[in-house]
Design a protein around this motif. Structure first.
Motif, short mmCIF file in Angstrom:
data_model
loop_
_atom_site.label_atom_id
_atom_site.label_comp_id
_atom_site.label_asym_id
_atom_site.label_seq_id
_atom_site.Cartn_x
_atom_site.Cartn_y
_atom_site.Cartn_z
N MET A 72 0.84 -1.18 0.00
CA MET A 72 0.00 0.00 0.00
C MET A 72 0.88 1.24 0.00
O MET A 72 1.84 1.33 0.75
N GLU A 73 0.55 2.19 -0.81
CA GLU A 73 1.26 3.46 -0.88
C GLU A 73 0.45 4.50 -0.12
O GLU A 73 -0.75 4.63 -0.33
N ILE A 74 1.11 5.23 0.77
CA ILE A 74 0.46 6.29 1.51
C ILE A 74 0.67 7.59 0.73
O ILE A 74 1.79 7.95 0.40
N VAL A 75 -0.42 8.29 0.44
CA VAL A 75 -0.37 9.53 -0.31
C VAL A 75 -0.97 10.64 0.54
O VAL A 75 -2.04 10.46 1.13
N VAL A 76 -0.28 11.77 0.61
CA VAL A 76 -0.81 12.92 1.35
C VAL A 76 -2.00 13.45 0.58
O VAL A 76 -1.89 13.85 -0.57
N ASP A 77 -3.14 13.43 1.23
CA ASP A 77 -4.39 13.86 0.62
C ASP A 77 -4.55 15.37 0.72
O ASP A 77 -5.00 16.02 -0.21
N GLN A 78 -4.16 15.92 1.86
CA GLN A 78 -4.37 17.34 2.09
C GLN A 78 -3.46 17.83 3.21
O GLN A 78 -3.22 17.12 4.18
N ILE A 79 -2.98 19.05 3.06
CA ILE A 79 -2.22 19.72 4.12
C ILE A 79 -3.01 20.98 4.47
O ILE A 79 -3.29 21.80 3.59
N GLY A 80 -3.37 21.08 5.73
CA GLY A 80 -4.19 22.21 6.16
C GLY A 80 -3.37 23.46 6.37
O GLY A 80 -2.18 23.41 6.68
N ASP A 81 -4.01 24.58 6.21
CA ASP A 81 -3.40 25.87 6.46
C ASP A 81 -3.21 26.05 7.96
O ASP A 81 -4.06 25.63 8.75
N ARG A 82 -2.12 26.63 8.38
CA ARG A 82 -1.85 26.83 9.80
C ARG A 82 -2.94 27.64 10.50
O ARG A 82 -3.19 27.48 11.68
N ALA A 83 -3.60 28.51 9.76
CA ALA A 83 -4.67 29.34 10.32
C ALA A 83 -6.01 28.61 10.38
O ALA A 83 -6.97 29.13 10.96
N ALA A 84 -6.10 27.42 9.82
CA ALA A 84 -7.36 26.67 9.81
C ALA A 84 -7.72 26.25 11.23
O ALA A 84 -6.85 26.02 12.07
#
Length: 105
Positions: A1-13
């Motif tokens: 299984m390959e792990i893929v980054v789906d999303q990186i949140g904004d620090r202000a979120a």
């Protein structure tokens, strides 16, 4: 299984922004840096690792994520609190804050 980054949140979120992007019908590994104030008004931060496995996810997805969870988690550094959740109430803001209180005692 390959792990893929789906999303990186904004620090202000906000934490609510973070939980809104977790899919209702699929699993995810999630990491959140939670900033908070202690009762003494000291700013602190805890890094949460959340294994999101909703009841509505397909069995195959749940099995794939469950079998990969430990290996993925082992590759992470700095995780202070781990949680597994099957619905949004288990990772509500109250639940997150409660885990901080539990760790303080």
């Amino acid at each position: 299984m390959e792990i893929v980054v789906d999303q990186i949140g904004d620090r202000a979120a906000t934490y609510e922004d973070f939980t809104k992007v977790l899919p209702e019908t699929d699993c995810r590994f999630a990491v959140y840096d939670f900033d908070y104030m202690t009762p003494e008004e000291v700013p602190k931060s805890k890094i949460y690792y959340i294994f999101w496995s909703p009841d509505t996810a397909k069995v195959r997805s749940k099995m794939l994520y469950a079998s990969s969870n430990q290996k993925f988690k082992t590759g992470l550094n700095g995780i202070q609190i781990e949680m597994q959740a099957t619905d949004a109430s288990e990772i509500s803001l109250d639940a997150i804050q409660e885990r901080i209180k539990d760790r303080a005692h």
